[in-house]
Design an enzyme around this catalytic site. Structure first.
Site, PDB file in Angstrom:
ATOM      1  CG  ASP A   7      -1.809   1.058   0.961  1.00  0.00           C
ATOM      2  OD1 ASP A   7      -2.502   1.454   0.906  1.00  0.00           O
ATOM      3  OD2 ASP A   7      -2.024   2.012   1.892  1.00  0.00           O
ATOM      4  CG  HIS A 150      -6.183   6.526   4.161  1.00  0.00           C
ATOM      5  ND1 HIS A 150      -6.507   5.557   2.666  1.00  0.00           N
ATOM      6  CD2 HIS A 150      -7.616   6.695   4.724  1.00  0.00           C
ATOM      7  CE1 HIS A 150      -8.086   5.215   3.006  1.00  0.00           C
ATOM      8  NE2 HIS A 150      -8.489   5.812   3.734  1.00  0.00           N
ATOM      9  CG  ASP A 155      -4.703   1.539   5.170  1.00  0.00           C
ATOM     10  OD1 ASP A 155      -4.524   2.239   6.231  1.00  0.00           O
ATOM     11  OD2 ASP A 155      -4.794   2.626   4.118  1.00  0.00           O
TER      12      ASP A 155
END
Length: 227
Positions: A7, A150, A155
């Site tokens: 990610d 985030h 993630d």
């Protein structure tokens, strides 16, 4: 099978608009089990941080100002991912940014064929449903309570759990092989058995079978086909 769950976080939506990577998080799976090995780095984007992006991941221009540039972490990143499949949610986004950074420093791009896009898999399995990472965590009861903002490594950890569920939970192997074969066009080879299984027939059963076949005469179909 080794796979890398990956990610990124960025300064914006598109590298074509001058946006850059600010964080990369990867973790290693072996046969769908996390090994504990991971790669994580923050990156100095060499530009300002738009307010909208800051609200998403909380990484400020000041925080990133003393972090390494992409050119300084590229070798370690590429060494960690090797040549293995990359498990990414919305792969075109992350691959687009990674390849833009690689192009900027004169390195070859990563082929999209390496990416296993969990967003595409989720859309096929649950058409019309919400398929962002938070929604999939809710669907599969993956605890994402620590995801206030985030973050690339967090993630990746959540995505690894979601990916396992998308692939069939505790028995994902066959589904995964079909997914990879569909992406690469390659045939999935079955592993050869190291030694043949012993016969379950007893000598008496084998003799009885031979006697039965002999009683059918020479016109038996499978006997005549051998002539």
């Amino acid at each position: 099978m080794r796979e890398i769950v990956l990610d990124t976080e960025t300064t914006g939506i598109s590298p074509q608009d001058g946006h850059r990577l600010v964080e990369i998080g990867c973790l290693e799976l072996f046969n769908h089990v996390a090994t504990g090995k991971f790669f994580h780095t923050y990156i100095n984007p060499e530009r300002d941080m738009p307010e909208g992006a800051f609200r998403v991941h909380g990484l400020s221009e000041a925080f990133l100002s003393d972090k390494p540039k992409f050119s300084e972490v590229a070798d370690d990143f590429l060494e960690f991912i090797g040549e293995d499949p990359l498990v990414i949610h919305n792969a075109s986004f992350d691959m687009g940014f990674i390849n833009a950074e690689l192009k900027r420093i004169g390195r070859p791009s990563l082929p999209m064929a390496r990416a296993i896009d969990t967003l595409e898999i989720a859309r096929r399995k649950y058409p019309g449903a919400q398929n962002n990472l938070d929604a999939l965590c809710r669907r599969f009861n993956v605890d994402n309570s620590g995801r206030m903002k985030h973050g690339a490594l967090l993630d990746s950890e959540l995505l690894a759990e979601v990916y396992l569920e998308l692939m069939g939970g505790r028995q994902p192997g066959l589904v995964l092989q079909r997914e990879l074969a569909a992406k690469t066009g390659e045939k999935v080879a079955r592993a050869a058995r190291p030694a043949p299984l012993p016969s379950r027939l007893t000598d008496e059963e084998r003799e009885a079978h031979d006697a039965f076949v002999a009683s059918l005469g020479e016109n038996a179909l499978w006997l005549s086909s051998k002539a």
